[in-house]
Design a protein around this motif. Structure first.
Motif, PDB file in Angstrom:
ATOM      1  N   GLY A 175       9.128  41.864  21.255  1.00  9.60           N
ATOM      2  CA  GLY A 175       9.030  41.222  22.561  1.00  9.60           C
ATOM      3  C   GLY A 175       9.396  39.746  22.497  1.00  9.60           C
ATOM      4  N   PHE A 176       9.766  39.217  23.668  1.00 12.78           N
ATOM      5  CA  PHE A 176      10.040  37.797  23.824  1.00 12.78           C
ATOM      6  C   PHE A 176       9.449  37.346  25.157  1.00 12.78           C
ATOM      7  N   ARG A 177       8.920  36.112  25.155  1.00 17.75           N
ATOM      8  CA  ARG A 177       8.337  35.592  26.389  1.00 17.75           C
ATOM      9  C   ARG A 177       8.672  34.112  26.518  1.00 17.75           C
ATOM     10  N   GLY A 178       8.994  33.713  27.756  1.00 21.43           N
ATOM     11  CA  GLY A 178       9.258  32.306  28.037  1.00 21.43           C
ATOM     12  C   GLY A 178      10.370  32.162  29.050  1.00 21.43           C
ATOM     13  N   VAL A 179      10.453  31.001  29.681  1.00 28.78           N
ATOM     14  CA  VAL A 179      11.445  30.811  30.740  1.00 28.78           C
ATOM     15  C   VAL A 179      12.867  30.808  30.182  1.00 28.78           C
TER      16      VAL A 179
ATOM     17  N   GLN B 205       7.804  38.238  34.905  1.00 31.23           N
ATOM     18  CA  GLN B 205       8.943  37.396  35.269  1.00 31.23           C
ATOM     19  C   GLN B 205       9.693  36.903  34.034  1.00 31.23           C
ATOM     20  N   ASN B 206       8.935  36.588  32.954  1.00 25.68           N
ATOM     21  CA  ASN B 206       9.559  35.977  31.778  1.00 25.68           C
ATOM     22  C   ASN B 206       9.201  36.675  30.476  1.00 25.68           C
ATOM     23  N   GLU B 207       8.793  37.945  30.529  1.00 22.46           N
ATOM     24  CA  GLU B 207       8.476  38.673  29.305  1.00 22.46           C
ATOM     25  C   GLU B 207       9.305  39.944  29.205  1.00 22.46           C
ATOM     26  N   TYR B 208       9.874  40.162  28.021  1.00 19.29           N
ATOM     27  CA  TYR B 208      10.758  41.295  27.785  1.00 19.29           C
ATOM     28  C   TYR B 208      10.334  42.031  26.515  1.00 19.29           C
ATOM     29  N   LEU B 209      10.531  43.324  26.519  1.00 19.03           N
ATOM     30  CA  LEU B 209      10.260  44.170  25.368  1.00 19.03           C
ATOM     31  C   LEU B 209      11.522  44.945  25.043  1.00 19.03           C
ATOM     32  N   LEU B 210      11.999  44.815  23.811  1.00 14.26           N
ATOM     33  CA  LEU B 210      13.202  45.516  23.368  1.00 14.26           C
ATOM     34  C   LEU B 210      12.803  46.742  22.558  1.00 14.26           C
ATOM     35  N   LEU B 211      13.410  47.885  22.865  1.00 21.98           N
ATOM     36  CA  LEU B 211      13.193  49.135  22.139  1.00 21.98           C
ATOM     37  C   LEU B 211      14.466  49.490  21.392  1.00 21.98           C
ATOM     38  N   GLY B 212      14.336  49.766  20.110  1.00 18.99           N
ATOM     39  CA  GLY B 212      15.495  50.051  19.282  1.00 18.99           C
ATOM     40  C   GLY B 212      16.132  51.397  19.580  1.00 18.99           C
ATOM     41  N   SER B 213      17.358  51.545  19.121  1.00 17.55           N
ATOM     42  CA  SER B 213      18.140  52.756  19.352  1.00 17.55           C
ATOM     43  C   SER B 213      18.152  53.639  18.109  1.00 17.55           C
ATOM     44  N   LEU B 214      18.097  54.949  18.329  1.00 16.01           N
ATOM     45  CA  LEU B 214      18.266  55.890  17.229  1.00 16.01           C
ATOM     46  C   LEU B 214      19.685  55.846  16.669  1.00 16.01           C
TER      47      LEU B 214
ATOM     48  N   ASN C 251      11.061  30.099  24.378  1.00 20.40           N
ATOM     49  CA  ASN C 251      11.387  31.498  24.094  1.00 20.40           C
ATOM     50  C   ASN C 251      10.587  31.887  22.868  1.00 20.40           C
ATOM     51  N   TYR C 252       9.496  32.619  23.093  1.00 19.52           N
ATOM     52  CA  TYR C 252       8.524  32.874  22.030  1.00 19.52           C
ATOM     53  C   TYR C 252       8.583  34.324  21.577  1.00 19.52           C
ATOM     54  N   LEU C 253       8.529  34.501  20.271  1.00 14.68           N
ATOM     55  CA  LEU C 253       8.568  35.834  19.677  1.00 14.68           C
ATOM     56  C   LEU C 253       7.226  36.526  19.842  1.00 14.68           C
ATOM     57  N   LEU C 254       7.258  37.816  20.243  1.00 12.24           N
ATOM     58  CA  LEU C 254       6.061  38.642  20.361  1.00 12.24           C
ATOM     59  C   LEU C 254       6.254  39.880  19.489  1.00 12.24           C
TER      60      LEU C 254
END
Length: 225
Positions: A59-63, A97-106, A127-130
């Protein structure tokens, strides 16, 4: 010698439940490729549960997070509580609004998403690492009965007419906090569910219990299109 989860330093919190499954290598870890001798593609189309916990996620969070992800080639959802599949099979969930979660691909064993986490450095921008690999388990509930299974465990209406592809819900199921994303695998309906890693064993059992009515079973990734 057959491959076993004990041969890897990174293991799914559910690996003990996959003792009878056939395993395959995925990156530096392993994943269930099949759970039995039945036609698992038929089961997956009806009602199936897959453990994707060894695929990378972060995840990443921040404006500044949106601009940073776009600079890396990710296409972002237009609003919170939406998900967007990427051309390489990964997915971006926008949780606020400013938080994203990335899901990997097979398709690449999650290499692109793993690289995003490894390359991140704090440069002073918001831009903060989660890290999410060790905090959340990742399950896929596939098949046409997925929303009916979740209706037994969750108060949110996850039927396709109320929760179409690309929708995200942050809610509770079986008294566990979950993130649910409707991300079909091609023509195969799929609800991706992220839950607290410490609750994964309990939640896996709760899902299997709710799936019995629809003759649902665990399957491996070979069941996916």
């Amino acid at each position: 010698m057959s491959i076993g989860a004990e041969h890897f330093s990174e293991r799914s919190p559910l690996y003990r439940l996959h003792a009878e499954a056939r395993l395959g290598r995925i990156g530096d870890s392993c994943i269930a490729t099949a759970h039995g001798d039945q036609d698992e593609r038929v089961i997956a189309a009806r009602c199936a549960l897959l453990d994707l916990s060894n695929l990378p996620r972060v995840g990443f969070r921040g404006v500044a997070s949106a601009a940073c992800l776009q600079a890396q080639g990710f296409v972002l959802p237009g609003a919170p509580n939406q998900a967007l599949a990427q051309a390489d099979g990964s997915a971006v969930l926008r949780l606020s609004q400013n938080e994203y979660l990335l899901l990997g691909s097979l398709l690449d064993a999650g290499a692109r998403v793993r690289q995003q986490e490894q390359d991140w450095q704090f440069d002073g921008s918001p831009n903060y690492l989660l890290p999410r690999q060790d905090s959340h388990a990742w399950l896929l509930l596939s098949g046409r009965h997925g929303s009916e299974v979740m209706a037994k465990l969750c108060g949110v209406d996850l039927r396709a007419e109320a929760f179409p592809p690309g929708s995200v819900a942050q809610t509770s199921a079986a008294r566990v906090n979950v993130i649910v994303a409707n991300l079909p695998q091609g023509e195969l309906p799929g609800l991706h569910i992220l839950c607290d890693r410490a609750s994964a064993h309990y939640f896996w059992g709760a899902l299997l219990d709710a799936m019995q009515e629809f003759d649902g079973h665990p399957v491996g990734i070979d069941a996916l299109p």
